[in-house]
Motif scaffolding. Structure first.
Motif, PDB file in Angstrom:
ATOM      1  N   LEU A 110       0.705  -1.212  -0.080  1.00  0.00           N
ATOM      2  CA  LEU A 110       0.077  -0.217   0.137  1.00  0.00           C
ATOM      3  C   LEU A 110       0.780   1.219   0.044  1.00  0.00           C
ATOM      4  CD1 LEU A 110      -2.801  -0.936   2.649  1.00  0.00           C
ATOM      5  CD2 LEU A 110      -2.799  -0.931   0.165  1.00  0.00           C
ATOM      6  N   ALA A 111       0.360   2.268  -0.686  1.00  0.00           N
ATOM      7  CA  ALA A 111       1.000   3.371  -0.724  1.00  0.00           C
ATOM      8  C   ALA A 111       0.421   4.568   0.430  1.00  0.00           C
ATOM      9  CB  ALA A 111       1.097   4.314  -2.276  1.00  0.00           C
ATOM     10  N   GLY A 112       1.268   5.296   0.763  1.00  0.00           N
ATOM     11  CA  GLY A 112       0.871   6.312   1.886  1.00  0.00           C
ATOM     12  C   GLY A 112       2.046   7.189   1.920  1.00  0.00           C
ATOM     13  N   MET A 113       1.507   8.786   2.267  1.00  0.00           N
ATOM     14  CA  MET A 113       2.229   9.721   2.490  1.00  0.00           C
ATOM     15  C   MET A 113       1.994  10.332   3.957  1.00  0.00           C
ATOM     16  SD  MET A 113       2.847  13.315   0.424  1.00  0.00           S
ATOM     17  CE  MET A 113       4.388  14.273   0.847  1.00  0.00           C
ATOM     18  N   GLY A 114       0.625  10.457   4.217  1.00  0.00           N
ATOM     19  CA  GLY A 114       0.590  10.942   5.578  1.00  0.00           C
ATOM     20  C   GLY A 114       0.351   9.742   6.621  1.00  0.00           C
ATOM     21  N   PRO A 115       0.084  10.112   7.698  1.00  0.00           N
ATOM     22  CA  PRO A 115       0.262   9.145   8.927  1.00  0.00           C
ATOM     23  C   PRO A 115      -0.739   8.164   8.745  1.00  0.00           C
ATOM     24  CG  PRO A 115      -0.334  11.379   9.766  1.00  0.00           C
ATOM     25  CD  PRO A 115      -0.006  11.638   8.252  1.00  0.00           C
ATOM     26  N   VAL A 116      -2.102   8.289   8.421  1.00  0.00           N
ATOM     27  CA  VAL A 116      -3.261   7.603   8.434  1.00  0.00           C
ATOM     28  C   VAL A 116      -3.058   6.263   7.406  1.00  0.00           C
ATOM     29  CG1 VAL A 116      -5.648   7.251   7.874  1.00  0.00           C
ATOM     30  CG2 VAL A 116      -4.920   9.244   9.057  1.00  0.00           C
ATOM     31  N   MET A 117      -2.524   6.938   6.234  1.00  0.00           N
ATOM     32  CA  MET A 117      -2.403   5.784   5.099  1.00  0.00           C
ATOM     33  C   MET A 117      -0.968   4.992   5.487  1.00  0.00           C
ATOM     34  SD  MET A 117      -4.685   5.587   3.149  1.00  0.00           S
ATOM     35  CE  MET A 117      -6.201   6.369   2.392  1.00  0.00           C
ATOM     36  N   THR A 118       0.018   5.838   6.013  1.00  0.00           N
ATOM     37  CA  THR A 118       1.380   5.266   6.329  1.00  0.00           C
ATOM     38  C   THR A 118       0.859   4.085   7.401  1.00  0.00           C
ATOM     39  OG1 THR A 118       2.681   6.844   5.494  1.00  0.00           O
ATOM     40  CG2 THR A 118       3.577   5.318   7.100  1.00  0.00           C
ATOM     41  N   LYS A 119       0.081   4.276   8.282  1.00  0.00           N
ATOM     42  CA  LYS A 119      -0.213   3.634   9.324  1.00  0.00           C
ATOM     43  C   LYS A 119      -1.236   2.485   8.913  1.00  0.00           C
ATOM     44  CE  LYS A 119      -1.957   3.619  14.240  1.00  0.00           C
ATOM     45  NZ  LYS A 119      -3.080   2.758  14.192  1.00  0.00           N
ATOM     46  N   LEU A 120      -1.971   2.574   8.103  1.00  0.00           N
ATOM     47  CA  LEU A 120      -2.724   1.500   7.489  1.00  0.00           C
ATOM     48  C   LEU A 120      -1.754   0.400   6.952  1.00  0.00           C
ATOM     49  CD1 LEU A 120      -5.396   0.207   7.068  1.00  0.00           C
ATOM     50  CD2 LEU A 120      -5.278   1.610   4.742  1.00  0.00           C
ATOM     51  N   ALA A 121      -0.795   0.895   6.091  1.00  0.00           N
ATOM     52  CA  ALA A 121      -0.025  -0.037   5.404  1.00  0.00           C
ATOM     53  C   ALA A 121       0.669  -0.781   6.419  1.00  0.00           C
ATOM     54  CB  ALA A 121       0.962   0.725   4.347  1.00  0.00           C
ATOM     55  N   GLY A 122       1.331  -0.181   7.272  1.00  0.00           N
ATOM     56  CA  GLY A 122       2.065  -0.693   8.437  1.00  0.00           C
ATOM     57  C   GLY A 122       1.185  -1.826   9.150  1.00  0.00           C
ATOM     58  N   GLU A 123       0.066  -1.749   9.462  1.00  0.00           N
ATOM     59  CA  GLU A 123      -0.827  -2.608   9.980  1.00  0.00           C
ATOM     60  C   GLU A 123      -1.283  -4.005   9.000  1.00  0.00           C
ATOM     61  OE1 GLU A 123      -4.252  -0.560  11.155  1.00  0.00           O
ATOM     62  OE2 GLU A 123      -3.487   0.428  12.803  1.00  0.00           O
ATOM     63  N   ILE A 124      -1.756  -3.855   7.694  1.00  0.00           N
ATOM     64  CA  ILE A 124      -2.092  -4.743   7.042  1.00  0.00           C
ATOM     65  C   ILE A 124      -1.602  -5.268   5.916  1.00  0.00           C
ATOM     66  CG2 ILE A 124      -4.585  -4.091   7.986  1.00  0.00           C
ATOM     67  CD1 ILE A 124      -5.095  -3.121   4.962  1.00  0.00           C
ATOM     68  N   ALA A 125      -0.657  -4.418   5.278  1.00  0.00           N
ATOM     69  CA  ALA A 125      -0.073  -4.918   3.872  1.00  0.00           C
ATOM     70  C   ALA A 125       1.294  -5.323   4.257  1.00  0.00           C
ATOM     71  CB  ALA A 125       0.429  -3.187   3.391  1.00  0.00           C
ATOM     72  N   ASP A 126       1.960  -6.229   2.986  1.00  0.00           N
ATOM     73  CA  ASP A 126       3.287  -6.537   3.121  1.00  0.00           C
ATOM     74  C   ASP A 126       4.491  -5.712   2.963  1.00  0.00           C
ATOM     75  OD1 ASP A 126       1.930  -9.607   3.318  1.00  0.00           O
ATOM     76  OD2 ASP A 126       1.371  -8.975   1.184  1.00  0.00           O
ATOM     77  N   GLY A 127       3.890  -4.409   2.405  1.00  0.00           N
ATOM     78  CA  GLY A 127       4.888  -3.517   1.944  1.00  0.00           C
ATOM     79  C   GLY A 127       4.242  -1.992   2.040  1.00  0.00           C
ATOM     80  N   TRP A 128       5.152  -0.990   1.994  1.00  0.00           N
ATOM     81  CA  TRP A 128       4.639   0.206   2.068  1.00  0.00           C
ATOM     82  C   TRP A 128       5.325   1.298   0.920  1.00  0.00           C
ATOM     83  CZ3 TRP A 128       8.064   4.441   3.632  1.00  0.00           C
ATOM     84  CH2 TRP A 128       7.565   5.701   3.344  1.00  0.00           C
ATOM     85  N   ILE A 129       4.911   1.722   0.173  1.00  0.00           N
ATOM     86  CA  ILE A 129       5.339   2.512  -0.880  1.00  0.00           C
ATOM     87  C   ILE A 129       5.422   3.883  -0.733  1.00  0.00           C
ATOM     88  CG2 ILE A 129       5.475   2.885  -3.395  1.00  0.00           C
ATOM     89  CD1 ILE A 129       3.972   0.189  -3.739  1.00  0.00           C
TER      90      ILE A 129
END
Length: 327
Positions: A159-178
């Motif tokens: 999952l891609a994310g720039m701000g804290p909400v999307m980055t936190k989501l990636a950190g919780e449920i994804a295999d990787g953060w972009i």
């Protein structure tokens, strides 16, 4: 730290050739964006033209396809690649979704969480013939009388994310953060990594411009920097880098009707230096090393905004040459 690359091509044939050259140079993954081309169609072309590197979407838009369609495309690409495919998803912004694609805009983090749950459930159970039901507030799946009669090849989901909400989501449920295309080592360390759980692949997207003349390298990267600086919702990012006044100057140029070249002219050298990898080959290699120990993967991409195809080709060739020399 894995060195990976986002190829460019004026034609699909050129895109595939660039991907193959990057793979041969040592790039461990190849990433395809979604804007001027379909990310999944581009990924299919690159998969067919390469044989070793991972191939991922960075990113495919999460809400412009149904979750079931996204899952089907990912399963097909995973099969086609022999397990080399990575599904990278991002939300895009409200205007892109509503005005460009005609899809509704609802709380993006909550909707993306449910979208991911449906994609994973479908991919895991589509071959069973059993009913598939995932009930969400924003996305749901209710499938009966269906069985996908092919073996399923697994794929990781980033999952891609720039701000804290999307980055936190990636950190919780994804295999990787972009990361966003602009991501400094300081932003990575202080704002992103604390939100990612251990084991998540932290992919830093890094706009890269190489020239024997550092000023020329900065000039090529300025249009891309100006493009993103024109987005007011990124104000917190630019303020973090002490670039709030510089961003405001770019926004004023954008309001006055400046195109990519005009925005580039409004971007000072210190903004380019802070947010991109621009300089000589040695300087860029040193900047790449600055992510080591923090990022697990770095995605190098050539600048494209406001540049003629010939300049993009030059920028791309220099990055691929540098990849050959990186440890």
């Amino acid at each position: 730290m894995r060195i990976t690359y986002g190829p460019w091509g004026e034609t699909l044939a050129e895109l595939v050739a660039a991907a193959r050259a990057a793979e041969e140079a040592g790039a461990e993954a190849l990433w395809l964006p979604e804007l001027h081309r379909s990310a999944t169609v581009s990924a299919a072309a690159v998969i067919a033209g390469t044989g070793r590197a991972q191939v991922g979407t960075a990113i495919a838009l999460a809400f412009t396809r149904s979750p079931m369609t996204t899952a089907l495309e990912a399963l097909d690409l995973a099969e086609m690649s022999g397990g080399r495919f990575v599904l990278g998803l991002g939300t895009g912004v409200k205007r892109l979704n509503e005005d460009w694609h005609g899809v509704r805009w609802e709380p993006p983090a909550a909707r993306l969480r449910e979208t991911v749950a449906i994609i994973r459930h479908f991919a895991a159970h589509a071959g069973s013939g059993e009913p598939m039901t995932v009930e969400g507030e924003l996305e749901s799946l209710r499938v009966r009388g269906y069985r996908r009669p092919f073996p399923a090849t697994r794929f990781p989901l980033y999952l891609a994310g720039m701000g804290p909400v999307m980055t936190k989501l990636a950190g919780e449920i994804a295999d990787g953060w972009i990361s966003h295309e602009l991501c400094s080592p300081a932003w990575l360390r202080e704002r992103a990594l604390p939100l990612l759980r251990p084991g998540v692949d932290a992919v830093v997207s890094a706009a890269c411009s190489i020239d024997v003349d550092p000023a020329e390298a900065r000039r090529r990267a300025a249009g891309l920097t100006g493009f993103y600086a024109s987005v007011r919702s990124y104000a917190g990012f630019f303020a973090f880098h002490d670039l709030a006044a510089e961003q405001e100057a770019v926004i004023e140029a954008f309001r006055s009707g400046a195109g990519a070249a005009g925005l580039a002219a409004a971007v000072p050298a210190r903004m380019v230096d802070a947010l991109t990898l621009a300089g000589t080959a040695d300087q860029v290699a040193e900047r790449i090393a600055g992510y080591a120990g923090h990022a697990t993967t770095i995605k190098l991409t050539p600048p494209v905004h406001g540049l003629a195809p010939g300049e993009i080709r030059t920028a791309q060739a220099r990055i691929i040459d540098l990849i050959k020399e990186l440890p």
